[in-house]
Structure formats: structure tokens, C-alpha cells
Write a protein that holds these residues in place. Structure first.
Motif, PDB file in Angstrom:
ATOM      1  N   SER A  17      33.694  35.299  41.080  1.00  0.00           N
ATOM      2  CA  SER A  17      35.156  35.305  41.057  1.00  0.00           C
ATOM      3  C   SER A  17      35.723  36.681  40.769  1.00  0.00           C
ATOM      4  O   SER A  17      36.897  36.931  40.989  1.00  0.00           O
ATOM      5  CB  SER A  17      35.677  34.324  40.003  1.00  0.00           C
ATOM      6  N   VAL A  21      39.054  38.571  46.011  1.00  0.00           N
ATOM      7  CA  VAL A  21      39.012  37.282  46.674  1.00  0.00           C
ATOM      8  C   VAL A  21      39.866  37.313  47.932  1.00  0.00           C
ATOM      9  O   VAL A  21      41.066  37.504  47.865  1.00  0.00           O
ATOM     10  CB  VAL A  21      39.528  36.171  45.727  1.00  0.00           C
ATOM     11  N   CYS A  24      43.861  35.181  49.101  1.00  0.00           N
ATOM     12  CA  CYS A  24      44.942  35.007  48.145  1.00  0.00           C
ATOM     13  C   CYS A  24      46.243  35.305  48.874  1.00  0.00           C
ATOM     14  O   CYS A  24      46.252  35.902  49.945  1.00  0.00           O
ATOM     15  CB  CYS A  24      44.786  35.951  46.954  1.00  0.00           C
ATOM     16  N   SER A  83      45.049  41.231  49.497  1.00  0.00           N
ATOM     17  CA  SER A  83      45.913  40.203  48.929  1.00  0.00           C
ATOM     18  C   SER A  83      46.197  40.457  47.453  1.00  0.00           C
ATOM     19  O   SER A  83      45.346  40.946  46.723  1.00  0.00           O
ATOM     20  CB  SER A  83      45.248  38.838  49.077  1.00  0.00           C
ATOM     21  N   ASP A  84      47.403  40.106  47.025  1.00  0.00           N
ATOM     22  CA  ASP A  84      47.751  40.165  45.610  1.00  0.00           C
ATOM     23  C   ASP A  84      47.061  39.018  44.873  1.00  0.00           C
ATOM     24  O   ASP A  84      46.809  37.968  45.453  1.00  0.00           O
ATOM     25  CB  ASP A  84      49.260  40.016  45.413  1.00  0.00           C
ATOM     26  N   PHE A  85      46.760  39.230  43.593  1.00  0.00           N
ATOM     27  CA  PHE A  85      46.224  38.161  42.763  1.00  0.00           C
ATOM     28  C   PHE A  85      46.572  38.455  41.308  1.00  0.00           C
ATOM     29  O   PHE A  85      46.938  39.571  40.953  1.00  0.00           O
ATOM     30  CB  PHE A  85      44.712  37.982  42.940  1.00  0.00           C
ATOM     31  N   GLN A 102      39.883  36.071  38.294  1.00  0.00           N
ATOM     32  CA  GLN A 102      41.008  36.158  39.224  1.00  0.00           C
ATOM     33  C   GLN A 102      41.639  34.794  39.426  1.00  0.00           C
ATOM     34  O   GLN A 102      40.950  33.784  39.539  1.00  0.00           O
ATOM     35  CB  GLN A 102      40.547  36.698  40.570  1.00  0.00           C
ATOM     36  N   CYS A 104      44.388  33.195  42.051  1.00  0.00           N
ATOM     37  CA  CYS A 104      45.137  33.426  43.290  1.00  0.00           C
ATOM     38  C   CYS A 104      46.439  32.633  43.260  1.00  0.00           C
ATOM     39  O   CYS A 104      46.577  31.675  42.510  1.00  0.00           O
ATOM     40  CB  CYS A 104      44.308  32.988  44.490  1.00  0.00           C
ATOM     41  N   THR A 105      47.370  33.039  44.112  1.00  0.00           N
ATOM     42  CA  THR A 105      48.642  32.331  44.207  1.00  0.00           C
ATOM     43  C   THR A 105      48.820  31.790  45.613  1.00  0.00           C
ATOM     44  O   THR A 105      48.326  32.358  46.579  1.00  0.00           O
ATOM     45  CB  THR A 105      49.824  33.260  43.872  1.00  0.00           C
ATOM     46  N   ARG A 106      49.514  30.690  45.694  1.00  0.00           N
ATOM     47  CA  ARG A 106      49.877  30.110  46.990  1.00  0.00           C
ATOM     48  C   ARG A 106      51.358  29.768  46.887  1.00  0.00           C
ATOM     49  O   ARG A 106      51.729  28.829  46.197  1.00  0.00           O
ATOM     50  CB  ARG A 106      49.064  28.872  47.284  1.00  0.00           C
ATOM     51  N   ARG A 114      39.189  30.453  42.806  1.00  0.00           N
ATOM     52  CA  ARG A 114      38.247  30.341  43.925  1.00  0.00           C
ATOM     53  C   ARG A 114      36.998  31.113  43.510  1.00  0.00           C
ATOM     54  O   ARG A 114      36.971  32.328  43.556  1.00  0.00           O
ATOM     55  CB  ARG A 114      38.814  30.918  45.206  1.00  0.00           C
ATOM     56  N   PRO A 121      39.456  26.555  47.460  1.00  0.00           N
ATOM     57  CA  PRO A 121      39.802  26.710  46.043  1.00  0.00           C
ATOM     58  C   PRO A 121      39.002  25.737  45.177  1.00  0.00           C
ATOM     59  O   PRO A 121      38.776  24.589  45.566  1.00  0.00           O
ATOM     60  CB  PRO A 121      41.289  26.384  46.004  1.00  0.00           C
TER      61      PRO A 121
END
Length: 131
Positions: A17, A21, A24, A83-85, A102, A104-106, A114, A121
């Protein structure tokens, strides 16, 4: 002996992790991140405070893991090239020597772990309120 094998597995999962990743979300508004995120099925919860503190309770880090609690500081890793995380710097809790994880955002209402960069995920949490 059984506990050592589980510790190695947890360590391997967490090490995976810590790599960047893929998948994200794109740009994230850091002002909208603070809040309480929960998975209703497992009861796992992550609380991101506006002052940069976080706490995670009852979080399952893999299909065979026991729920763990940990806390520390969070910050948004705002990348221009990937990607931002959200990076969770772990200071206390049940993650042993792991220094960070980490998240992640959705969209604006879901965060997720993840642990397999090529897999789905591991745990999704939906925003349920303000901190």
C-alpha cells in the motif's frame, strides 16, 4: 508461530500500500476531506480532522486480517503527475513498524484502501458526517 506468519502477511500487505497507488481520484479539494468515513458492513471508521489529525478504528486491512485501530497525522499528496491521495502517517496503533498508509479518494464522499495496486479497493468508507 501462527502470530508471526500473520505479522509477515500484514507487513507485506501494508508495504504494497505504500507504493503510489494507480487509480486514485484526480484532483481533490483538501478543504472537503475532513470528516467521518464509515463502512457500514464492517463498522470500520476513519476520522480525518481539519487540524491534520486522523484516527482509524476497526479497519480491516485484508480479507483475513483482524480489525485494527491506529492514529496519527494526515496530509493530501497533491501530485501533478499522478493521482492525488491522502497519506496517513501512523504514530500510534496496531500497525507495528508501518509508518504510513495511503488512502485513496473517490469523489467527495468516499475514501478507500487498496493494498493490492492491481486489485479492487480493499475497504471503502463513505462520508457520514463532519469531524
Amino acid at each position: 508461530m501462527r502470530k508471526r506468519a500473520g505479522g509477515r502477511l500484514l507487513g507485506a500487505v501494508l508495504a504494497a500500500s505504500m507504493a503510489v497507488v494507480p487509480g486514485c481520484a484526480g484532483p481533490v479539494d483538501v478543504g472537503k476531506l475532513p470528516g467521518v468515513y464509515r463502512d457500514d458492513e464492517t463498522g470500520g471508521e476513519v476520522r480525518l480532522e481539519s487540524d491534520g489529525a486522523f484516527s482509524a478504528t476497526g479497519v480491516l486491512l485484508g480479507k483475513t486480517s483482524e480489525p485494527v485501530d491506529f492514529s496519527g497525522r494526515w496530509e493530501l499528496h497533491d501530485s501533478q503527475t499522478s493521482s492525488d491521495f491522502v497519506y496517513l502517517s501512523v504514530e500510534d496503533g496496531g500497525l507495528g513498524r508501518t509508518g504510513g498508509v495511503q488512502l485513496c479518494t473517490r469523489g467527495e464522499g468516499t475514501v478507500y484502501f487498496r493494498f493490492d495496486p492491481d486489485g479492487p479497493p480493499t475497504l471503502e468508507l463513505d462520508k457520514v458526517g463532519a469531524p
